[in-house]
Design a protein around this motif. Sequence first.
Motif, PDB file in Angstrom:
ATOM      1  N   ARG A 592     102.859  36.021  -4.993  1.00 52.78           N
ATOM      2  CA  ARG A 592     103.224  36.454  -6.343  1.00 52.78           C
ATOM      3  C   ARG A 592     103.687  37.917  -6.307  1.00 52.78           C
ATOM      4  O   ARG A 592     104.642  38.307  -6.984  1.00 52.78           O
ATOM      5  N   VAL A 593     103.023  38.724  -5.490  1.00 48.78           N
ATOM      6  CA  VAL A 593     103.411  40.126  -5.333  1.00 48.78           C
ATOM      7  C   VAL A 593     104.681  40.246  -4.492  1.00 48.78           C
ATOM      8  O   VAL A 593     105.602  40.999  -4.825  1.00 48.78           O
ATOM      9  N   VAL A 594     104.739  39.472  -3.400  1.00 45.90           N
ATOM     10  CA  VAL A 594     105.902  39.532  -2.506  1.00 45.90           C
ATOM     11  C   VAL A 594     107.196  39.240  -3.260  1.00 45.90           C
ATOM     12  O   VAL A 594     108.220  39.912  -3.077  1.00 45.90           O
ATOM     13  N   TYR A 595     107.165  38.234  -4.141  1.00 45.64           N
ATOM     14  CA  TYR A 595     108.363  37.849  -4.891  1.00 45.64           C
ATOM     15  C   TYR A 595     108.480  38.581  -6.230  1.00 45.64           C
ATOM     16  O   TYR A 595     109.409  38.315  -6.995  1.00 45.64           O
ATOM     17  N   GLY A 596     107.553  39.507  -6.520  1.00 44.32           N
ATOM     18  CA  GLY A 596     107.624  40.269  -7.759  1.00 44.32           C
ATOM     19  C   GLY A 596     107.441  39.409  -9.000  1.00 44.32           C
ATOM     20  O   GLY A 596     108.078  39.639 -10.031  1.00 44.32           O
ATOM     21  N   LYS A 597     106.527  38.438  -8.929  1.00 43.03           N
ATOM     22  CA  LYS A 597     106.332  37.483 -10.022  1.00 43.03           C
ATOM     23  C   LYS A 597     104.952  37.632 -10.665  1.00 43.03           C
ATOM     24  O   LYS A 597     104.406  36.652 -11.186  1.00 43.03           O
ATOM     25  N   GLN A 598     104.411  38.828 -10.665  1.00 41.29           N
ATOM     26  CA  GLN A 598     103.062  39.025 -11.204  1.00 41.29           C
ATOM     27  C   GLN A 598     102.972  38.621 -12.670  1.00 41.29           C
ATOM     28  O   GLN A 598     101.909  38.208 -13.140  1.00 41.29           O
ATOM     29  N   GLN A 599     104.068  38.739 -13.412  1.00 37.66           N
ATOM     30  CA  GLN A 599     104.047  38.437 -14.841  1.00 37.66           C
ATOM     31  C   GLN A 599     104.643  37.064 -15.157  1.00 37.66           C
ATOM     32  O   GLN A 599     104.875  36.749 -16.319  1.00 37.66           O
ATOM     33  N   ASP A 600     104.903  36.256 -14.141  1.00 38.74           N
ATOM     34  CA  ASP A 600     105.522  34.946 -14.349  1.00 38.74           C
ATOM     35  C   ASP A 600     104.468  33.851 -14.188  1.00 38.74           C
ATOM     36  O   ASP A 600     104.088  33.508 -13.065  1.00 38.74           O
ATOM     37  N   PRO A 601     103.993  33.264 -15.286  1.00 41.86           N
ATOM     38  CA  PRO A 601     102.945  32.241 -15.179  1.00 41.86           C
ATOM     39  C   PRO A 601     103.425  30.949 -14.510  1.00 41.86           C
ATOM     40  O   PRO A 601     102.610  30.137 -14.076  1.00 41.86           O
ATOM     41  N   ALA A 602     104.745  30.749 -14.428  1.00 36.40           N
ATOM     42  CA  ALA A 602     105.271  29.520 -13.835  1.00 36.40           C
ATOM     43  C   ALA A 602     105.395  29.612 -12.319  1.00 36.40           C
ATOM     44  O   ALA A 602     105.608  28.600 -11.649  1.00 36.40           O
ATOM     45  N   PHE A 603     105.233  30.816 -11.755  1.00 35.39           N
ATOM     46  CA  PHE A 603     105.440  30.982 -10.319  1.00 35.39           C
ATOM     47  C   PHE A 603     104.385  30.239  -9.514  1.00 35.39           C
ATOM     48  O   PHE A 603     103.201  30.242  -9.851  1.00 35.39           O
ATOM     49  N   ALA A 604     104.831  29.608  -8.442  1.00 28.86           N
ATOM     50  CA  ALA A 604     103.910  28.954  -7.502  1.00 28.86           C
ATOM     51  C   ALA A 604     104.597  28.819  -6.159  1.00 28.86           C
ATOM     52  O   ALA A 604     105.828  28.929  -6.048  1.00 28.86           O
ATOM     53  N   MET A 605     103.808  28.574  -5.139  1.00 26.95           N
ATOM     54  CA  MET A 605     104.326  28.327  -3.793  1.00 26.95           C
ATOM     55  C   MET A 605     104.119  26.872  -3.420  1.00 26.95           C
ATOM     56  O   MET A 605     103.110  26.254  -3.779  1.00 26.95           O
ATOM     57  N   ASP A 606     105.085  26.346  -2.710  1.00 25.68           N
ATOM     58  CA  ASP A 606     105.051  24.986  -2.172  1.00 25.68           C
ATOM     59  C   ASP A 606     104.704  25.130  -0.692  1.00 25.68           C
ATOM     60  O   ASP A 606     105.433  25.791   0.051  1.00 25.68           O
ATOM     61  N   ILE A 607     103.577  24.557  -0.266  1.00 25.36           N
ATOM     62  CA  ILE A 607     103.151  24.743   1.117  1.00 25.36           C
ATOM     63  C   ILE A 607     103.071  23.408   1.857  1.00 25.36           C
ATOM     64  O   ILE A 607     102.937  22.344   1.245  1.00 25.36           O
ATOM     65  N   GLU A 608     103.207  23.483   3.160  1.00 25.22           N
ATOM     66  CA  GLU A 608     102.951  22.340   4.039  1.00 25.22           C
ATOM     67  C   GLU A 608     101.778  22.708   4.935  1.00 25.22           C
ATOM     68  O   GLU A 608     101.690  23.839   5.420  1.00 25.22           O
ATOM     69  N   PHE A 609     100.887  21.751   5.153  1.00 29.62           N
ATOM     70  CA  PHE A 609      99.697  22.038   5.960  1.00 29.62           C
ATOM     71  C   PHE A 609      99.347  20.836   6.824  1.00 29.62           C
ATOM     72  O   PHE A 609      99.830  19.722   6.602  1.00 29.62           O
ATOM     73  N   LYS A 610      98.502  21.081   7.793  1.00 24.60           N
ATOM     74  CA  LYS A 610      98.003  20.029   8.680  1.00 24.60           C
ATOM     75  C   LYS A 610      96.506  20.225   8.887  1.00 24.60           C
ATOM     76  O   LYS A 610      95.987  21.340   8.739  1.00 24.60           O
ATOM     77  N   ILE A 611      95.858  19.141   9.218  1.00 27.12           N
ATOM     78  CA  ILE A 611      94.503  19.215   9.749  1.00 27.12           C
ATOM     79  C   ILE A 611      94.626  18.887  11.231  1.00 27.12           C
ATOM     80  O   ILE A 611      95.068  17.794  11.602  1.00 27.12           O
ATOM     81  N   ALA A 612      94.313  19.860  12.064  1.00 26.78           N
ATOM     82  CA  ALA A 612      94.470  19.677  13.507  1.00 26.78           C
ATOM     83  C   ALA A 612      93.478  18.653  14.033  1.00 26.78           C
ATOM     84  O   ALA A 612      92.540  18.237  13.343  1.00 26.78           O
ATOM     85  N   ALA A 613      93.685  18.252  15.293  1.00 25.01           N
ATOM     86  CA  ALA A 613      92.840  17.225  15.903  1.00 25.01           C
ATOM     87  C   ALA A 613      91.362  17.609  15.839  1.00 25.01           C
ATOM     88  O   ALA A 613      90.495  16.744  15.692  1.00 25.01           O
ATOM     89  N   GLY A 614      91.057  18.903  15.910  1.00 20.84           N
ATOM     90  CA  GLY A 614      89.669  19.346  15.864  1.00 20.84           C
ATOM     91  C   GLY A 614      89.110  19.508  14.467  1.00 20.84           C
ATOM     92  O   GLY A 614      87.947  19.878  14.298  1.00 20.84           O
ATOM     93  N   GLY A 615      89.941  19.274  13.453  1.00 19.43           N
ATOM     94  CA  GLY A 615      89.464  19.358  12.075  1.00 19.43           C
ATOM     95  C   GLY A 615      89.818  20.634  11.349  1.00 19.43           C
ATOM     96  O   GLY A 615      89.532  20.783  10.154  1.00 19.43           O
ATOM     97  N   GLY A 616      90.454  21.587  12.062  1.00 21.58           N
ATOM     98  CA  GLY A 616      90.792  22.864  11.434  1.00 21.58           C
ATOM     99  C   GLY A 616      92.061  22.785  10.598  1.00 21.58           C
ATOM    100  O   GLY A 616      92.954  21.974  10.848  1.00 21.58           O
ATOM    101  N   LEU A 617      92.155  23.668   9.603  1.00 18.66           N
ATOM    102  CA  LEU A 617      93.306  23.725   8.713  1.00 18.66           C
ATOM    103  C   LEU A 617      94.407  24.593   9.321  1.00 18.66           C
ATOM    104  O   LEU A 617      94.150  25.687   9.811  1.00 18.66           O
ATOM    105  N   ILE A 618      95.662  24.088   9.268  1.00 23.27           N
ATOM    106  CA  ILE A 618      96.827  24.830   9.712  1.00 23.27           C
ATOM    107  C   ILE A 618      97.839  24.846   8.562  1.00 23.27           C
ATOM    108  O   ILE A 618      98.223  23.793   8.054  1.00 23.27           O
ATOM    109  N   VAL A 619      98.263  26.034   8.155  1.00 21.53           N
ATOM    110  CA  VAL A 619      99.336  26.159   7.162  1.00 21.53           C
ATOM    111  C   VAL A 619     100.625  26.450   7.909  1.00 21.53           C
ATOM    112  O   VAL A 619     100.740  27.477   8.583  1.00 21.53           O
TER     113      VAL A 619
END
Length: 627
Positions: A592-619
């Motif tokens: 929100r800070v990086v894109y200068g959207k602190q005052q924009d309530p509609a701002f959001a990020m679309d992320i892709e993630f995985k759960i690795a073979a050992g169970g850990g989270l990877i973004v």
Amino acid sequence: MAIDIPLSAGATSVANREAFEFLARRDDVPGALGTREVKLLMTGVDTAAPVLYFINTNTFVFHFDFATKGLGMRIRRGQFNQETYFRDARKNIAATLLAFDDYLAPDGTKGLYALEFWPTDPVNANHVSLAFNAVRAGLPFAATLVAYQPAGETQQALAVAQKEQLASLGVRTIDTQDLFGSITYSPLNLGEGYGLLRVIEGARPNERPPTVRDVVIFKTLPNDLSHVAGVITEMPQTPLSHVNLKAKQNDTPNAYVKNASTDERVKPLIGKVVHYKVTPDDFNLDEATQADADAFLERVRPKLPQTPPRDLTVTQIRGLDGLTHADVKGYGAKAANVGELRRFLPRNVVPDGYAVPLSYYDTFMTETGLYDKARKMMGKKSFAADPAKREAALEKFRERIEDEKIPGALAKKLRAMQQMFPDETPLRCRSSTNNEDLEGFSGAGLYDSFTHRPDEGKIDKTIRQVWASLWNFRAYEEREFYRINHFATAMAVLVHPNFDDEGANGVAVTKNPYDPNFPGFYVNVQVGEELVTNPEGGAIPDEFLISAIGEQGEYETQYIRHSSLTNGKNVLTNEQIEALTEVMEQIQSHFRVVYGKQQDPAFAMDIEFKIAAGGGLIVKQARPWVE
């Protein structure tokens, strides 16, 4: 005793569907767009004569407002909440009635009115029964169509524990999986378009590829999709599928319609030019003229050429720890944002690797003469006039790119980068163009990524495969529609270790898309390596909403659908959901800070993630969400 109120405030009974629609407000609820809802408030629950009110939800969106302004209660919000939610000893019951008109029951009955309570409110069986029976009595035209739907994990667990009690009290219960699994129509993106109505089933070796002049019925979800005028799928979609992300980006009407190709409203129009419209209630198809379609296309297409920014003076392969979002012009948004993620998330959560700059692609295309060959290809009349010949020509051009040698100086640097990874490490080479992952333009699914295996030797060919994907048919068509300069578009490559044998993979949006009043996150996740965005064989992922709707603002998980591959079990553990939630909070706050959207309530990020073979989270990716 019932209080006499005007219809502008509400009613104690609803005689017919017209009266229901008068009271109803359209709302986006988890799993459905534009659903008609009527809020309910039952007073005197602690007395022998409780009264149920069907609230005019256009007048009063919130139960408290109806209680104070509609019924004249002299009560503070805090006291009202204490007397209405989260306690067995309560004076009021607050609920919502949702009309799912496209629900098809196993016995063929169409339509369902779902009784829902606040998802974190542990409403016991006696109170559920009280509200359920009062709704049926006050809704005589649809009494047999009412069912209680436990809306969140709290209520789902309680419904299981009190299953026998609910049944003995005569409460019809439906879970979310059965509800949304039996929907025959689901609007994913509202809008309209004109084009030739076509049916596409699976692979199409001898079939003209779909273009922006086609409205397409897909019998299965496509693995790739060029820009089209409209989409109908016979397989259910989720809002985060590549099909729908592209529909949102391009303002394309998109809907799931069960058995669309054999629907009597559709079948006679196949092969004809149509006007296609997706509304919250239904889809409309009418025959149109080619002149209508041409005029509409010109209206929605950008009028001026566009040139994506790029910086070809950046000539160094850089480690991701040396990259930030500010490097987007040299390395593309995907690589730059992964570098940005490594700045604030734990190092084991974000892949480590390198970014090959946009300039390498440009040097390769210039020194090999491939730019000139592309211009010659595009200059042929048949290329512009015939989509099938255009697709074939682009395929041959990609093969030519893959077969060309990379100039010596570039090849030497690429091999030096490859040697920085431990021996026997499979490497994932991912597209990072200057024409994707941008604000207002995601470019989801336009380009291809490839895995380089240790036994394949030098990484050169895999890099060329990624470069070649800039000339995919779907990518070319997208740029052509938006009048984007093909020769100013360039391909950087993000390189990091490949994750084999992953436990799960998913996509998420770092906001609550259904109710902006409550912070939250929307998640699609599938077991193993079965893709969420482009599933094969009609596989359905877990689809759920995490929102801060607890009594003290704590998070609650509301499942919309469960994976079709797990026999109803959750893909993620509670611990993994908690870890994902914590990371999404950080991503939303940081970008929100990086894109200068602190005052924009509609701002959001679309992320892709995985759960690795050992169970850990990877973004593995973060880009601005495109509404």
